[in-house]
Design a protein around this motif. Sequence first.
Motif, PDB file in Angstrom:
ATOM      1  N   GLY A  43       0.642  -1.040  -0.284  1.00  0.00           N
ATOM      2  CA  GLY A  43      -0.051  -0.356  -0.256  1.00  0.00           C
ATOM      3  C   GLY A  43       0.583   1.644   0.005  1.00  0.00           C
ATOM      4  O   GLY A  43       0.308   2.226  -0.671  1.00  0.00           O
ATOM      5  N   HIS A  80      -2.136   2.300   8.069  1.00  0.00           N
ATOM      6  CA  HIS A  80      -1.641   1.270   7.582  1.00  0.00           C
ATOM      7  C   HIS A  80      -0.232   0.782   6.675  1.00  0.00           C
ATOM      8  O   HIS A  80       1.074   0.585   6.819  1.00  0.00           O
ATOM      9  CB  HIS A  80      -2.034  -0.462   8.068  1.00  0.00           C
ATOM     10  CG  HIS A  80      -2.769  -0.456   6.206  1.00  0.00           C
ATOM     11  ND1 HIS A  80      -4.361   0.040   6.453  1.00  0.00           N
ATOM     12  CD2 HIS A  80      -2.085  -0.687   5.687  1.00  0.00           C
ATOM     13  CE1 HIS A  80      -4.856  -0.151   4.872  1.00  0.00           C
ATOM     14  NE2 HIS A  80      -3.824  -0.812   4.469  1.00  0.00           N
ATOM     15  N   GLY A 127      -6.444   3.765  12.031  1.00  0.00           N
ATOM     16  CA  GLY A 127      -5.174   2.102  11.873  1.00  0.00           C
ATOM     17  C   GLY A 127      -6.238   1.272  12.092  1.00  0.00           C
ATOM     18  O   GLY A 127      -6.261   0.093  10.600  1.00  0.00           O
ATOM     19  N   GLY A 157      -8.278   3.833   0.805  1.00  0.00           N
ATOM     20  CA  GLY A 157      -7.663   2.020  -0.180  1.00  0.00           C
ATOM     21  C   GLY A 157      -8.752   1.495  -0.300  1.00  0.00           C
ATOM     22  O   GLY A 157     -10.401   2.044   0.434  1.00  0.00           O
ATOM     23  N   ASP A 158      -9.035   1.045  -1.508  1.00  0.00           N
ATOM     24  CA  ASP A 158      -9.906   0.848  -2.201  1.00  0.00           C
ATOM     25  C   ASP A 158     -10.660  -0.329  -1.533  1.00  0.00           C
ATOM     26  O   ASP A 158     -11.883  -1.083  -0.836  1.00  0.00           O
ATOM     27  CB  ASP A 158      -9.924  -0.110  -3.208  1.00  0.00           C
ATOM     28  CG  ASP A 158      -9.041  -0.603  -3.590  1.00  0.00           C
ATOM     29  OD1 ASP A 158      -7.869  -0.448  -2.972  1.00  0.00           O
ATOM     30  OD2 ASP A 158      -8.100  -1.047  -4.692  1.00  0.00           O
ATOM     31  N   GLU A 163     -16.060  -0.301   4.280  1.00  0.00           N
ATOM     32  CA  GLU A 163     -16.179   0.144   5.623  1.00  0.00           C
ATOM     33  C   GLU A 163     -17.389   0.782   5.432  1.00  0.00           C
ATOM     34  O   GLU A 163     -17.214   1.679   4.786  1.00  0.00           O
ATOM     35  CB  GLU A 163     -15.212   0.631   6.375  1.00  0.00           C
ATOM     36  CG  GLU A 163     -13.881  -0.362   6.987  1.00  0.00           C
ATOM     37  CD  GLU A 163     -13.742  -1.320   7.319  1.00  0.00           C
ATOM     38  OE1 GLU A 163     -15.099  -1.137   8.447  1.00  0.00           O
ATOM     39  OE2 GLU A 163     -13.250  -2.238   7.975  1.00  0.00           O
ATOM     40  N   GLN A 192      -5.832  -6.897   1.575  1.00  0.00           N
ATOM     41  CA  GLN A 192      -4.523  -7.690   2.515  1.00  0.00           C
ATOM     42  C   GLN A 192      -5.041  -9.399   2.339  1.00  0.00           C
ATOM     43  O   GLN A 192      -3.247  -9.722   1.862  1.00  0.00           O
ATOM     44  CB  GLN A 192      -5.642  -7.744   4.429  1.00  0.00           C
ATOM     45  CG  GLN A 192      -4.363  -8.231   4.840  1.00  0.00           C
ATOM     46  CD  GLN A 192      -4.486  -8.258   6.225  1.00  0.00           C
ATOM     47  OE1 GLN A 192      -5.673  -7.919   7.329  1.00  0.00           O
ATOM     48  NE2 GLN A 192      -3.557  -8.406   7.330  1.00  0.00           N
TER      49      GLN A 192
HETATM   50  C1  LIG Z   1     -11.226  -1.471  11.292  1.00  0.00           C
HETATM   51  C2  LIG Z   1     -10.015  -2.257  10.589  1.00  0.00           C
HETATM   52  N1  LIG Z   1     -10.742  -3.897   9.901  1.00  0.00           N
HETATM   53  C3  LIG Z   1      -9.127  -4.514   9.693  1.00  0.00           C
HETATM   54  C4  LIG Z   1      -8.343  -3.975   9.550  1.00  0.00           C
HETATM   55  C5  LIG Z   1      -6.747  -4.544   9.302  1.00  0.00           C
HETATM   56  N2  LIG Z   1      -6.388  -4.268   7.785  1.00  0.00           N
HETATM   57  C6  LIG Z   1      -5.356  -3.677   7.255  1.00  0.00           C
HETATM   58  S1  LIG Z   1      -4.551  -3.466   6.263  1.00  0.00           S
HETATM   59  C7  LIG Z   1      -6.434  -3.796   5.921  1.00  0.00           C
HETATM   60  C8  LIG Z   1      -6.631  -3.758   4.256  1.00  0.00           C
HETATM   61  C9  LIG Z   1      -6.876  -2.692   3.480  1.00  0.00           C
HETATM   62  O1  LIG Z   1      -7.022  -2.537   2.033  1.00  0.00           O
HETATM   63  P1  LIG Z   1      -6.852  -1.838   1.328  1.00  0.00           P
HETATM   64  O2  LIG Z   1      -7.460  -0.481   2.066  1.00  0.00           O
HETATM   65  O3  LIG Z   1      -6.666  -1.842  -0.227  1.00  0.00           O
HETATM   66  O4  LIG Z   1      -5.011  -1.174   1.343  1.00  0.00           O
HETATM   67  P2  LIG Z   1      -4.226  -0.631   1.102  1.00  0.00           P
HETATM   68  O5  LIG Z   1      -4.454  -1.598  -0.393  1.00  0.00           O
HETATM   69  O6  LIG Z   1      -3.747   0.387   0.032  1.00  0.00           O
HETATM   70  O7  LIG Z   1      -2.830  -0.807   1.825  1.00  0.00           O
HETATM   71  C10 LIG Z   1      -6.564  -4.922   6.470  1.00  0.00           C
HETATM   72  C11 LIG Z   1      -8.067  -5.132   6.680  1.00  0.00           C
HETATM   73  C12 LIG Z   1      -8.594  -2.711  10.036  1.00  0.00           C
HETATM   74  N3  LIG Z   1      -7.212  -1.940  10.178  1.00  0.00           N
HETATM   75  N4  LIG Z   1      -9.051  -2.319  10.142  1.00  0.00           N
END
Ligand SMILES: Cc1ncc(C[n+]2csc(CCOP(=O)(O)OP(=O)(O)O)c2C)c(N)n1
Length: 297
Positions: A43, A80, A127, A157-158, A163, A192
């Motif tokens: 990401g 993250h 986060g 993020g996509d 959410e 993820q």
């Molecule tokens: C409320 C919540 N649920 C789950 C997570 C765990 N989590 C961290 S990153 C992620 C995937 C996010 O994907 P995306 O938004 O597409 O991020 P990118 O690929 O751009 O890093 C998840 C599910 C979290 N941080 N917060």
Amino acid sequence: MGPNDATHPTTSPRIDELEALAREGRWHVINTVTASKAGHVGGPLSAMDLLVALYFAQLRVDPENPDDPGRDRFILSKGHNAIGLYSVLAMRGFFPVDELATFDHGDSRLQGHPDMRLTPGVDASTGSLGQGLSAGAGMALGAKRLGSDNHVWVMLGDGEMEEGMVWETVLSAPRYRLDNLTAIIDLNGLQQYGWPATDDDRFDRSEPLGHVDLAAVFAGFGWHVLEIDGHDFDEILDAFNTVTEARDRDGRPSVILATTSKGRGISFTEGTYAWHNGVATPEQLAQARLDLKQEQA
Ligand SMILES: Cc1ncc(C[n+]2csc(CCOP(=O)(O)OP(=O)(O)O)c2C)c(N)n1
């Protein structure tokens, strides 16, 4: 320093300068995560060109006075990706680049997710996915009420768009005519993990939002929609100019749908969710250095 000292970057950087900064930022991401043995990679790499364009060509911020009330605000809702933001903040002068080496240590100012109480230049603690756009809408509403011309930018993020809380703000922001609010969606097509296997071909296994016409949905809610290549600096800067010119916004908040590639710029990380996070081997780190055209240390 007075309340309105935060300024746009004084000179307009050339595209090749932005590209070099983005390569350097990507190097800080993989190098720092490898050294700390923890953190996200894919990401931050997909978002890097957008972050560099924001901090080196758009945001009114002052690294010497990070809490200047006259500054624009930036919220990394997909928290993250913190190491991507820290890399750009360091390159922009908010803290020494050497401090990146402390990333994710217990006593560091640079925690694994952004903490507004600790890190100069971080405007919101994030986060837990889904919350940043609401916080940004609150800031944008506050700026309007105070008669301030601050612009508020939120990157999501996509995967994060799944959410529900995001959509409450998509619904309400046009109601408050928050044309000082811009969402940037980093559409890298992966989150993820992949999707579970399904027989239903409406659901692509890899794309979080592959079945949604995001442009139509945002427009339907009353947003001003732009669609760009999130790795093309000309398109990024054009979009930033468009959303900050009042005549184009007409009271509507803006969303920039930026198509990107997860893991962008490093041969073995690009295009795979396996590098959502991960730690490179010494051989992989050497390859990344070559891919990113960084000099040998
Ligand atoms: C409320 C919540 N649920 C789950 C997570 C765990 N989590 C961290 S990153 C992620 C995937 C996010 O994907 P995306 O938004 O597409 O991020 P990118 O690929 O751009 O890093 C998840 C599910 C979290 N941080 N917060």
